[in-house]
Design a protein around this motif. Structure first.
Motif, PDB file in Angstrom:
ATOM      1  N   LEU A 269       0.811  -1.222   0.000  1.00 38.28           N
ATOM      2  CA  LEU A 269       0.000   0.000   0.000  1.00 38.28           C
ATOM      3  C   LEU A 269       0.840   1.266   0.000  1.00 38.28           C
ATOM      4  CD1 LEU A 269      -2.803  -1.071   2.496  1.00 38.28           C
ATOM      5  CD2 LEU A 269      -3.051  -0.697   0.030  1.00 38.28           C
ATOM      6  N   SER A 270       2.083   1.179   0.482  1.00 37.69           N
ATOM      7  CA  SER A 270       2.948   2.370   0.487  1.00 37.69           C
ATOM      8  C   SER A 270       3.249   2.857  -0.918  1.00 37.69           C
ATOM      9  CB  SER A 270       4.254   2.064   1.227  1.00 37.69           C
ATOM     10  OG  SER A 270       5.073   1.163   0.488  1.00 37.69           O
ATOM     11  N   ARG A 271       3.001   2.031  -1.936  1.00 38.42           N
ATOM     12  CA  ARG A 271       3.220   2.424  -3.337  1.00 38.42           C
ATOM     13  C   ARG A 271       2.069   3.274  -3.882  1.00 38.42           C
ATOM     14  NH1 ARG A 271       7.053  -0.926  -1.102  1.00 38.42           N
ATOM     15  NH2 ARG A 271       8.751  -1.162  -2.587  1.00 38.42           N
ATOM     16  N   PHE A 272       1.033   3.519  -3.069  1.00 41.60           N
ATOM     17  CA  PHE A 272      -0.127   4.290  -3.507  1.00 41.60           C
ATOM     18  C   PHE A 272      -0.338   5.479  -2.569  1.00 41.60           C
ATOM     19  CE2 PHE A 272      -0.666  -0.114  -4.727  1.00 41.60           C
ATOM     20  CZ  PHE A 272      -1.033  -0.024  -6.062  1.00 41.60           C
ATOM     21  N   ASP A 273      -0.923   6.547  -3.085  1.00 39.86           N
ATOM     22  CA  ASP A 273      -1.178   7.756  -2.293  1.00 39.86           C
ATOM     23  C   ASP A 273      -2.531   7.634  -1.593  1.00 39.86           C
ATOM     24  OD1 ASP A 273      -1.207  10.256  -1.149  1.00 39.86           O
ATOM     25  OD2 ASP A 273      -1.739  11.308  -3.015  1.00 39.86           O
ATOM     26  N   LEU A 274      -2.573   6.871  -0.512  1.00 43.95           N
ATOM     27  CA  LEU A 274      -3.835   6.689   0.197  1.00 43.95           C
ATOM     28  C   LEU A 274      -4.329   7.984   0.817  1.00 43.95           C
ATOM     29  CD1 LEU A 274      -3.447   3.264   2.051  1.00 43.95           C
ATOM     30  CD2 LEU A 274      -4.322   3.725  -0.230  1.00 43.95           C
ATOM     31  N   SER A 275      -3.414   8.847   1.251  1.00 41.41           N
ATOM     32  CA  SER A 275      -3.823  10.066   1.945  1.00 41.41           C
ATOM     33  C   SER A 275      -4.654  10.985   1.062  1.00 41.41           C
ATOM     34  CB  SER A 275      -2.596  10.818   2.465  1.00 41.41           C
ATOM     35  OG  SER A 275      -1.765  11.227   1.391  1.00 41.41           O
ATOM     36  N   GLU A 290      -7.232  -5.398  -2.805  1.00 39.58           N
ATOM     37  CA  GLU A 290      -6.281  -5.990  -3.736  1.00 39.58           C
ATOM     38  C   GLU A 290      -4.957  -6.314  -3.041  1.00 39.58           C
ATOM     39  OE1 GLU A 290      -7.632  -6.496  -7.223  1.00 39.58           O
ATOM     40  OE2 GLU A 290      -9.028  -6.349  -5.524  1.00 39.58           O
ATOM     41  N   ALA A 291      -4.498  -5.418  -2.171  1.00 38.38           N
ATOM     42  CA  ALA A 291      -3.268  -5.680  -1.421  1.00 38.38           C
ATOM     43  C   ALA A 291      -3.442  -6.879  -0.503  1.00 38.38           C
ATOM     44  CB  ALA A 291      -2.870  -4.437  -0.621  1.00 38.38           C
ATOM     45  N   ALA A 292      -4.630  -7.003   0.091  1.00 37.47           N
ATOM     46  CA  ALA A 292      -4.893  -8.141   0.977  1.00 37.47           C
ATOM     47  C   ALA A 292      -4.875  -9.455   0.206  1.00 37.47           C
ATOM     48  CB  ALA A 292      -6.233  -7.955   1.679  1.00 37.47           C
ATOM     49  N   LYS A 293      -5.476  -9.483  -0.977  1.00 36.96           N
ATOM     50  CA  LYS A 293      -5.476 -10.714  -1.766  1.00 36.96           C
ATOM     51  C   LYS A 293      -4.047 -11.196  -2.020  1.00 36.96           C
ATOM     52  CE  LYS A 293      -9.684  -9.351  -4.255  1.00 36.96           C
ATOM     53  NZ  LYS A 293     -10.217  -8.853  -5.540  1.00 36.96           N
ATOM     54  N   LEU A 294      -3.177 -10.273  -2.354  1.00 37.47           N
ATOM     55  CA  LEU A 294      -1.800 -10.633  -2.670  1.00 37.47           C
ATOM     56  C   LEU A 294      -1.011 -11.017  -1.411  1.00 37.47           C
ATOM     57  CD1 LEU A 294      -1.265  -7.719  -5.196  1.00 37.47           C
ATOM     58  CD2 LEU A 294      -1.392 -10.151  -5.792  1.00 37.47           C
ATOM     59  N   ALA A 295      -1.185 -10.249  -0.345  1.00 39.92           N
ATOM     60  CA  ALA A 295      -0.441 -10.524   0.884  1.00 39.92           C
ATOM     61  C   ALA A 295      -0.889 -11.828   1.537  1.00 39.92           C
ATOM     62  CB  ALA A 295      -0.612  -9.356   1.863  1.00 39.92           C
ATOM     63  N   TYR A 296      -2.182 -12.100   1.488  1.00 38.41           N
ATOM     64  CA  TYR A 296      -2.683 -13.336   2.098  1.00 38.41           C
ATOM     65  C   TYR A 296      -2.307 -14.563   1.278  1.00 38.41           C
ATOM     66  CZ  TYR A 296      -5.385 -10.887   5.678  1.00 38.41           C
ATOM     67  OH  TYR A 296      -5.749 -10.133   6.763  1.00 38.41           O
ATOM     68  N   ALA A 325       2.661  -4.874  -6.036  1.00 37.54           N
ATOM     69  CA  ALA A 325       1.897  -3.638  -6.230  1.00 37.54           C
ATOM     70  C   ALA A 325       1.630  -3.374  -7.703  1.00 37.54           C
ATOM     71  CB  ALA A 325       2.641  -2.461  -5.599  1.00 37.54           C
ATOM     72  N   ARG A 326       2.559  -3.770  -8.560  1.00 41.25           N
ATOM     73  CA  ARG A 326       2.370  -3.544  -9.993  1.00 41.25           C
ATOM     74  C   ARG A 326       1.255  -4.422 -10.579  1.00 41.25           C
ATOM     75  NH1 ARG A 326       8.142  -2.873  -9.837  1.00 41.25           N
ATOM     76  NH2 ARG A 326       8.528  -5.057 -10.406  1.00 41.25           N
ATOM     77  N   LEU A 327       0.836  -5.444  -9.836  1.00 37.59           N
ATOM     78  CA  LEU A 327      -0.256  -6.296 -10.300  1.00 37.59           C
ATOM     79  C   LEU A 327      -1.631  -5.686 -10.032  1.00 37.59           C
ATOM     80  CD1 LEU A 327       1.034  -9.767  -9.027  1.00 37.59           C
ATOM     81  CD2 LEU A 327       1.261  -8.809 -11.329  1.00 37.59           C
ATOM     82  N   ILE A 328      -1.666  -4.619  -9.245  1.00 33.96           N
ATOM     83  CA  ILE A 328      -2.947  -4.019  -8.860  1.00 33.96           C
ATOM     84  C   ILE A 328      -3.413  -3.017  -9.908  1.00 33.96           C
ATOM     85  CG2 ILE A 328      -4.099  -2.557  -7.151  1.00 33.96           C
ATOM     86  CD1 ILE A 328      -2.329  -3.792  -5.009  1.00 33.96           C
ATOM     87  N   ASP A 329      -4.612  -3.212 -10.395  1.00 37.71           N
ATOM     88  CA  ASP A 329      -5.271  -2.277 -11.298  1.00 37.71           C
ATOM     89  C   ASP A 329      -6.187  -1.397 -10.445  1.00 37.71           C
ATOM     90  OD1 ASP A 329      -6.937  -0.933 -13.072  1.00 37.71           O
ATOM     91  OD2 ASP A 329      -7.143  -2.641 -14.436  1.00 37.71           O
ATOM     92  N   PRO A 330      -5.951  -0.082 -10.397  1.00 41.37           N
ATOM     93  CA  PRO A 330      -6.781   0.789  -9.553  1.00 41.37           C
ATOM     94  C   PRO A 330      -8.259   0.785  -9.931  1.00 41.37           C
ATOM     95  CG  PRO A 330      -4.786   1.929 -10.262  1.00 41.37           C
ATOM     96  CD  PRO A 330      -4.863   0.658 -11.062  1.00 41.37           C
TER      97      PRO A 330
END
Length: 526
Positions: A269-275, A290-296, A325-330
């Motif tokens: 998630l640090s690769r995205f501007d959540l703020s 999406e991050a959870a799917k990959l991390a889990y 992170a590059r696998l995530i499509d926003p």
């Protein structure tokens, strides 16, 4: 700052010491121990053991625990693994020969040897000020006199009481029905066990009549647990593992807990501007899912008994997080990696204590599923956890069931630090949700500047088994936008976990505590 015209509560502030638990009586007991001269370890033990009587569906002396301890005067954190091992007579080949594809959640084979009592005794001996007799006295009294069933506890009891079997029904049901809000729950058998532990230590639990009672119950159901397995139980000290997010350090317990999953998820998630996103909007919920799917998926591949983990550094590396992170499509949800159904349940207690010397304890304690395995010992009513359900039967997998192994564990205590200084012990309950919960709490604080209570109050979502499950705090607009991104969305009928946290504000000399409204508890200080 919250809107004072709307329901809610403020963080709790104190200067001397503070505790936060999931039940008010446990918080009060912990505070009493602190004011009687005990330290944070003493208070945490007393509060945790009482929670086994106040929330018997979530934890108890037949379960496991994990603990992080920051002693006074230092920021070095010690990690205690209080998870038990499988019986030495249990093998994957045996279960496969019986035609099993997985270890059932109500199976006697899901009962690993309870590790919490050994851990509590060791904590008391090595870090406590008061003796076990003082620490266990409140739980003994409440087990004998009884505790009124709190609303959230009754909610769980009604939903999961049917899982109780055999002798457990006599101890944990009333006229064959779940206890309701305000009913008095008593456990004189456990009071007697605790009285013996207070006098003789861990041997009173792992040897003699209490062990005989537990072993006879398990062997009668075909279990391979033996006296030697109980006698050999020993908690283990280790160093925690650390990740980084927005200039802070996230400290987690090493495997066999799933803390590395939280580190990986935040690293992604640090690769995205959540703020720059709405904290309760679709874009943030999508990225977290999406991050959870990959991390889990990584968790299910790599995390196991620490003696069998070989790729932890790979899982936690920046390169791994960047590639994932590059696998995530926003704009589009990916297919959900397969999950083991056993790792989705959520009944656990978490508590944290910081004392006047700034010793900090982060402790999580569980029998795993509601009422664990549903199996209890016939004489003392000790309810067994079902942690062995998180083993798998895949030949050669690091988490394959085997003799004397510790399974993948969902429960994870944590601490947050800045520039090497611990600023917040915290934890989030909720089975498999916990790494996602840690990531959300840290992001709520660091990306959105929420206060500590707001951080725990905020709505939660969790992607599991092909469905993005949301609490009712999300708007209809958010739900529709998530569906547009390809998520199968469902509103949960139960809340996602719970949580507690204490912020250590060294500059102003204060402690700030918060307790999750999804449970019955509170934060108390003096």
């Amino acid at each position: 700052m919250r809107d004072f015209q709307l329901p809610g509560r403020s963080p709790v502030m104190a200067t001397n010491a503070l505790c936060a638990t999931s039940h008010p009586l446990a918080a009060k007991v912990a505070l009493d121990i602190l004011q009687a001269g005990g330290n944070a370890v003493d208070a945490a033990i007393a509060g945790a053991v009482l929670l086994g009587i106040a929330e018997p569906q979530s934890c108890g002396i037949g379960g496991d625990c994990f603990v992080l301890v920051k002693p006074a005067g230092t920021d070095r954190i010690h990690a205690l693994n209080g998870s038990g091992r499988s019986p030495t007579g249990l093998t994957a080949d045996r279960l496969r020969t019986e035609g099993l594809a997985h270890v059932g959640t109500e199976s006697v084979h899901s009962v690993t040897i309870p590790g919490a009592i050994d851990a509590f005794c060791r904590l008391s001996e090595e870090w406590g000020r008061l003796g076990l007799a003082d620490l266990l006295a409140p739980a003994i009294r409440y087990a004998e006199e009884g505790i009124p069933v709190a609303p959230r506890v009754a909610f769980d009891w009604a939903a999961e009481g049917s899982r109780l079997a055999g002798a457990a029904q006599g101890f944990y049901l009333k006229n064959s029905l779940p206890l309701r809000t305000g009913d008095i729950f008593r456990s004189p058998g456990q009071a007697e066990v605790l009285r013996r532990i207070a006098k003789a230590g861990r041997a009173a639990f792992y040897e003699g009549e209490v062990a005989d009672d537990m072993i006879a119950a398990l062997q009668a159901l075909g279990g391979t647990q033996r006296h030697e397995d109980f006698a050999a139980t020993s908690s283990v000290w280790s160093d925690p593992i650390t990740g980084h997010y927005r200039g802070h350090e996230l400290i987690e317990h090493a495997p066999n807990g799933q803390g590395a999953t939280a580190i990986l998820m935040l690293n992604i998630l640090s690769r995205f501007d959540l703020s720059g996103l709405d904290p309760n909007g679709a874009e943030r919920a999508h990225l977290e899912a999406e991050a959870a799917k990959l991390a889990y998926d990584a968790r299910d591949r790599f995390i196991a008994d620490p003696d069998f983990v070989t790729r932890l550094d790979h899982m936690m590396s920046d390169d791994t997080a960047a590639r994932l992170a590059r696998l995530i499509d926003p704009d589009r949800a990916m297919d959900t990696p397969p999950k083991a159904a056993e790792t989705v349940h959520r009944d656990t207690v978490y508590l944290t204590v910081v004392d006047r010397d700034r010793m900090a304890v982060s402790l999580i304690y569980s029998t795993y599923w509601s009422f664990g395995s549903g199996i209890a010992s016939p004489k003392f009513g000790i309810l067994f956890h079902n942690r062995g359900a998180d083993f798998n039967l895949k030949a050669g997998h690091p988490n394959e069931v085997g003799p004397g192994k510790r399974p993948l564990h969902t429960i994870i205590p944590a601490m947050l630090a800045r520039e090497g200084k611990v600023i917040m012990p915290f934890g989030v309950m909720g089975g498999a949700y916990q790494p996602s919960g840690h990531a959300r709490v840290v992001s709520n604080l660091l990306d959105y500047g929420m206060d500590l209570q707001e951080t725990l109050d905020a709505p939660r979502s969790f992607a599991t088994e092909g469905v993005l499950r949301l609490e009712r705090g999300y708007s209809d607009t958010t739900l529709r936008e998530l569906e547009t991104k390809g998520h199968r969305v469902a509103i949960r009928d139960k809340p996602l976990g719970g949580g507690q946290a204490i912020m250590i504000d060294a500059e102003r000399g204060i402690l700030i505590g918060a307790s999750d409204p999804r449970k019955d508890g509170c934060a108390l200080g003096y």
